[in-house]
Design an enzyme around this catalytic site. Structure first.
Site, short mmCIF file in Angstrom:
data_model
loop_
_atom_site.label_atom_id
_atom_site.label_comp_id
_atom_site.label_asym_id
_atom_site.label_seq_id
_atom_site.Cartn_x
_atom_site.Cartn_y
_atom_site.Cartn_z
N GLU B 280 0.88 -1.22 0.05
CA GLU B 280 0.01 0.02 0.00
C GLU B 280 0.85 1.25 0.09
OE1 GLU B 280 -3.49 -0.62 2.56
OE2 GLU B 280 -4.17 1.59 2.19
N GLU B 283 1.96 1.58 -3.57
CA GLU B 283 1.05 1.94 -4.17
C GLU B 283 0.80 3.49 -4.39
OE1 GLU B 283 -2.91 0.17 -3.60
OE2 GLU B 283 -3.76 1.27 -5.06
N CYS B 300 -8.31 -2.09 4.00
CA CYS B 300 -8.35 -3.13 5.01
C CYS B 300 -9.64 -3.73 5.33
CB CYS B 300 -7.55 -2.76 6.13
SG CYS B 300 -5.93 -2.27 5.66
N SER B 320 -7.48 1.93 -2.59
CA SER B 320 -6.20 1.11 -2.76
C SER B 320 -6.64 -0.40 -3.30
CB SER B 320 -5.58 0.99 -1.39
OG SER B 320 -4.54 -0.16 -1.55
N LYS B 359 -15.60 -9.72 7.83
CA LYS B 359 -14.33 -10.58 7.25
C LYS B 359 -14.95 -11.89 6.81
CE LYS B 359 -10.70 -7.98 7.89
NZ LYS B 359 -9.84 -7.61 6.77
N GLU B 362 -15.81 -11.17 3.38
CA GLU B 362 -14.56 -10.84 2.60
C GLU B 362 -14.00 -12.15 2.26
OE1 GLU B 362 -10.83 -7.72 2.98
OE2 GLU B 362 -10.96 -9.56 4.60
N GLU B 367 -13.93 -13.52 -5.79
CA GLU B 367 -12.77 -13.04 -6.53
C GLU B 367 -11.52 -13.22 -5.51
OE1 GLU B 367 -15.06 -10.98 -5.53
OE2 GLU B 367 -14.31 -9.22 -4.77
N CYS B 504 -10.51 -1.44 14.30
CA CYS B 504 -10.99 -3.02 14.41
C CYS B 504 -11.17 -3.47 15.96
CB CYS B 504 -9.72 -3.74 13.91
SG CYS B 504 -9.47 -3.29 12.11
#
Lengths: 158, 577
Positions: B280, B283, B300, B320, B359, B362, B367, B504
Site C-alpha cells: 500500500e 501504491e 483493509c 487502494s 471478514k 470478505e 474473487e 478494528c
C-alpha cells in the site's frame, strides 16, 4: 407499480426529510390504488437521501398509509359510539352484502376496499361513512345501496 | 459544573445536575436495571425497565430519560417500583423463547441476567406471537426476530452510529418488528455486515454465524494442514472473554491457546499487515509519482469496502487495490508457505481469527481465490475464538507464553497499530517516510492521527513536500469524509477509513459489552504493543524482507499484483433504482 414520476406530484423544493409523512400521503392520494408501492418507497428514499428502511418505518407505522394496493374507492365505516348506537351494524351489513366483502377486504373487481375507522368527526349525522373524500351521514340501508350503485354507475361511464 | 441535592432511597446526595436519575443512581452505588439504555447511545426510554418513583409525580418515571432536579425525592426500591419492574420484565419474558440453555447468548444475555437478578421464577402471561422465520441469508449474521425485545439498540447502532439505516422499527404496537424494510433478509438489502448491531443487542436476536464446528472438523481431519492467523485487535480483547479487564494484552498466551487447540501452524495477521504496508505504501508513492487517482483510500476494512461499493461506487477508483491483511495472508499461505513447507496448497486450510463479522463476507468473495483456492477458508470472530478455548477446557489465565511460527509469524509495531483507528495511516507513514526521504524516522509516533475524534487530519513533511492525510472511523464519519471529497473540500493525499468506531478493536466480532470506554482502553494497549516491539517499521520485518527476496521479488511486482491486489464491484443496485 405505483406512481411513475413523484416529481409530478411533489415539487422538488418540498422534498425534505421533515415532510416525509406528507410526501407519503400525497403519493398515496395520487395513486389510483390508494397505496404507496415499494418502488415509490425506494424513490422517496433516494430523493430524500435516506435509507429505504427509514421511509418504511414511517409508512408502516401509520394506519392511514397502505403498503398494499387497495380498491379504486375506499369505504370507511365509522365504528365510534354515536354511529354504533345509531345503526352502524346495519349499514355495515348492507355494504358487506352489496359488495360481498368484509372489513379489510377488496372486491374482486378491485373497485372497493372496505375499512373501519374510529371517528370521522361526523357524529352529528351518525351513522356515517366516508367514501374517498366524501362523508355520507344519517344513513339508512336503502340510501347506502343507492350511494354504492351511483358510484358504480359513474365509474361505468368513465 | 452545577450540582443539585437529591434524595435517593432516603439518602441525601449531591449530584451533577446534567445527570439522568439512572446516571445519578449509578454514581451513588445503585444500579437501576435497564435494557434499552446503552452508555454510547441516545436515550430511548423504550423498555420501561428503569422506572422509579419520584415524590409528587403521579406515574412512575423512566429514570433514563428523566433528569435530576433540586430536592427531587426518588425511590428505586419501593414496593410499587419493584412490582412494576417485575411486571415489565415478565411481559417481555412471556413473549421471549425459553431457550436460554441453547442460546448463543447463554451467560452473556442482559435479559437473562435481569431475570436472574429480579429472581423471576414464574412467568405469568401467554406467548402471543407466532414463530417468525430466522434470517440466516448471509454467511455472516443471523437475525432471530423471535428473541428480539424491541429495545432499539441495534437501530441506533445501524442508523445513528453507522448511518447505514438498514434496521428500523417497523409497524406498530404489538406488531412491532425490527427488520429491514418489507421484512427483507439481510442479503436482500445494502447491509455492510459490520456487526455493530450484534454488539448493541442485549439478547440473542442478532449474532454472528458460528463457524467453530467447522474449525473443529478441519482440526480433527488428519488430511488437512490447518494454519491460523490472528488479527492485531484480538490480542488486546480476547482476555475479556475470560473475565480479565478490558485492554489486557495477551499476545503470547493467545498463540499458546491456538497451539493447544490443535492448529498445525500458528501464524500472525500482523505479518501480513506489514506486507500490506509494503504494497500500500508503494501504491501510494506510485500514485503520487504517476498522477494516479488521489486521495488514495485504505482498503483493509471489509465493512468499509462493502459500504463504498453500495453507497459510493463512483469513488471506488480512490480505494487502494491492496487486499486486506487477512486476504494477503490467505494468498501467500497457499502459495509461498505451501512452496516453502512442501505441503500441497489443496491440503492447507486457512483459518483466521478476526475482531470482525464482515471478514466472513470478505473471505467468501468469489474473487478472493488468487492462490488457486479460496484464500481464506474459515473466519472466526474473537467471540468464537473465546468459545473454542472454553470448549477445549483451556484455562486461559494459566497459559504459558509462546511465539508464532515462521515464516508468516514475525511482525512489527507498525502492524500492531492496524487494530486502532489511525494505525494503518501511522504504519504507512513510518515506511513511506523512510522510503521517500532515505532518512531514519526519529519520532515514530504520529500523534495527530491518534485519538478518538471522528475525523482526524495531519500534514506530514516528506522530503520538503507537505502531504495531507486524514483518518476516519465509524461509517457516519466515513460518509462525511466521502461527501467532503466529493465536494472538493480537504486537499488530502491519503485517507484511512475504518468501518467500526475506534477501528478494528471496536469491531462487530469483539467481546460483548464493548463501549467507547473499553474501545479507548484497547487502543491504549495497541500502542503499548507497538512500543514494546523490537522492530516498529514494516519494511524492517525480516520475514517481509525474506518473502520479497525469495518469492514476491518487489512490491507492486507481477506476483504481488496477482496475489495481493484485488478489484471492487459496484453494488449500487441495492440502494438506488
Amino acid at each position: 407499480m405505483g406512481i411513475t414520476n413523484i416529481y409530478n406530484i411533489i415539487e422538488p423544493k418540498d422534498m425534505n426529510k421533515n415532510a416525509l409523512l406528507q410526501i407519503l400521503l400525497s403519493v398515496q392520494d395520487a395513486d389510483p390504488r390508494n397505496y404507496v408501492s415499494e418502488e415509490n418507497i425506494n424513490q422517496i428514499a433516494q430523493m430524500l437521501n435516506v435509507s429505504r428502511s427509514r421511509v418504511y418505518t414511517t409508512a408502516s407505522f401509520y394506519s392511514e398509509i397502505s403498503l398494499k394496493p387497495r380498491g379504486f374507492h375506499l369505504i370507511r365505516v365509522c365504528s365510534n359510539a354515536p354511529c354504533e348506537n345509531d345503526g352502524k351494524a346495519e349499514i355495515l351489513k348492507t355494504i358487506e352484502k352489496t359488495l360481498g366483502i368484509t372489513i379489510g377486504e377488496t372486491t374482486k373487481d378491485e373497485f372497493f376496499t372496505l375499512e373501519s375507522v374510529n371517528c370521522l368527526g361526523a357524529c352529528y349525522m351518525s351513522p356515517a361513512i366516508k367514501i374517498d373524500d366524501q362523508v355520507y351521514g344519517n344513513l339508512t340501508p336503502k340510501e347506502t345501496i343507492g350511494i354504492l350503485k351511483n358510484i358504480m354507475e359513474a365509474d361505468k361511464h368513465e | 459544573m452545577q450540582t443539585v441535592q437529591i434524595n435517593l432511597n432516603g439518602r441525601d446526595v449531591v449530584v451533577n445536575e446534567d445527570l439522568s436519575i439512572l446516571e445519578a443512581a449509578k454514581a451513588n452505588g445503585i444500579r437501576i436495571p435497564s435494557l434499552c439504555n446503552h452508555t454510547d447511545q441516545d436515550v430511548k426510554a423504550n423498555c420501561r425497565v428503569c422506572v422509579v418513583e419520584v415524590e409528587g409525580v403521579r406515574n412512575l418515571v423512566a429514570s433514563c430519560s428523566t433528569k435530576v432536579a433540586e430536592g427531587m425525592k426518588i425511590r428505586t426500591d419501593s414496593p410499587r417500583v419493584r412490582s412494576a419492574v417485575r411486571t415489565v420484565v415478565e411481559l417481555i419474558l412471556a413473549d421471549h423463547p425459553q431457550e436460554c440453555l441453547t442460546c448463543i447468548r447463554n451467560g452473556t444475555c442482559e435479559l437473562q441476567e435481569l431475570s436472574q437478578r429480579l429472581g423471576i421464577s414464574n412467568v405469568r402471561g401467554r406467548k402471543r406471537h407466532d414463530k417468525l422465520p430466522i434470517d440466516d441469508s448471509t454467511n455472516v449474521l443471523v437475525r432471530d426476530p423471535n428473541k428480539c425485545i424491541k429495545c432499539g439498540r441495534c437501530v441506533e447502532a445501524c442508523n445513528n452510529i453507522q448511518q447505514v439505516g438498514i434496521l428500523f422499527t417497523h409497524y406498530r404496537s404489538t406488531d412491532v418488528q425490527i427488520t429491514p424494510e418489507y421484512g427483507k433478509s439481510l442479503s436482500e438489502v445494502a447491509c455492510v455486515l459490520c456487526g455493530q448491531c450484534v454488539l448493541a443487542c442485549p439478547v440473542g436476536a442478532i449474532y454472528e454465524k458460528d463457524n467453530t464446528a467447522e474449525v473443529w472438523d478441519v482440526i480433527g481431519d488428519p488430511k488437512k494442514h490447518v494454519v491460523v492467523q490472528v488479527a492485531p485487535a484480538v490480542r488486546v480483547s480476547i482476555a475479556e472473554e475470560f473475565g480479565m479487564p478490558p485492554g489486557s494484552i495477551s499476545t503470547l498466551k493467545m498463540f499458546s491457546a491456538l497451539r493447544m487447540l490443535g492448529f498445525d501452524r500458528v501464524f500472525d495477521t500482523n505479518f501480513s499487515a506489514d506486507l500490506t504496508i509494503m504494497e500500500e505504501g508503494n501504491e501510494l508513492l506510485h500514485r503520487i509519482q504517476n498522477g494516479g487517482v488521489l486521495p488514495m483510500i485504505t482498503s483493509c476494512s471489509p465493512g468499509w469496502i462493502k459500504y463504498i461499493e453500495h453507497y459510493y461506487p463512483e469513488m471506488l477508483p480512490h480505494v487502494s487495490s491492496c487486499k486486506s491483511p487477512q486476504q494477503m495472508f490467505g494468498a501467500v499461505a497457499k502459495t509461498y508457505y505451501a512452496e516453502k513447507s512442501g505441503v500441497p496448497a489443496e491440503d492447507i486450510c486457512v483459518v483466521s481469527i478476526m475482531p470482525c463479522t464482515a471478514k466472513k463476507y470478505e473471505a467468501a468473495r468469489p474473487e478472493m481465490n488468487d492462490s488457486g483456492f479460496q484464500d481464506v477458508d474459515i473466519v472466526l470472530t474473537t467471540r468464537e475464538f473465546g468459545r473454542m478455548i472454553k470448549q477445549a477446557g483451556i484455562e486461559f489465565d494459566d497459559l504459558p507464553d509462546s511465539e508464532p511460527d515462521s515464516p508468516l509469524g514475525k511482525s512489527t509495531g507498525a502492524a500492531a497499530l492496524f487494530g486502532a483507528t489511525g494505525g494503518v495511516m501511522e504504519a504507512a507513514l513510518r515506511t513511506v517516510y523512510e522510503v521517500v526521504t532515505g532518512e531514519t524516522l526519529e519520532k515514530m509516533e504520529f500523534e495527530d492521527v491518534r485519538g478518538f475524534e471522528g475525523i482526524k487530519s495531519a500534514s506530514v513533511n516528506l522530503a520538503g513536500q507537505n502531504v495531507n492525510v486524514a483518518v476516519s472511523h465509524g461509517l457516519s464519519n466515513a460518509k462525511q469524509m466521502m461527501e467532503m471529497i466529493k465536494s472538493g473540500e480537504g486537499d488530502y493525499t491519503f485517507i484511512e477509513v475504518m468501518c467500526c468506531p475506534g477501528g478494528c478493536i471496536g469491531g462487530g466480532g469483539q467481546p460483548y459489552g464493548t463501549t467507547t470506554d473499553i474501545r479507548k482502553k484497547r487502543i491504549e494497549s495497541i500502542y503499548e504493543v507497538d512500543r514494546n516491539m523490537p522492530i516498529r517499521k514494516s519494511h524492517e520485518n525480516p520475514e517481509i524482507k525474506e518473502i520479497y527476496e525469495y518469492f514476491l521479488i518487489a512490491p507492486l511486482g507481477e506476483k504481488s499484483h496477482k496475489l495481493l491486489h484485488t478489484k471492487y464491484t459496484d453494488r449500487k443496485n441495492l440502494t438506488a433504482k
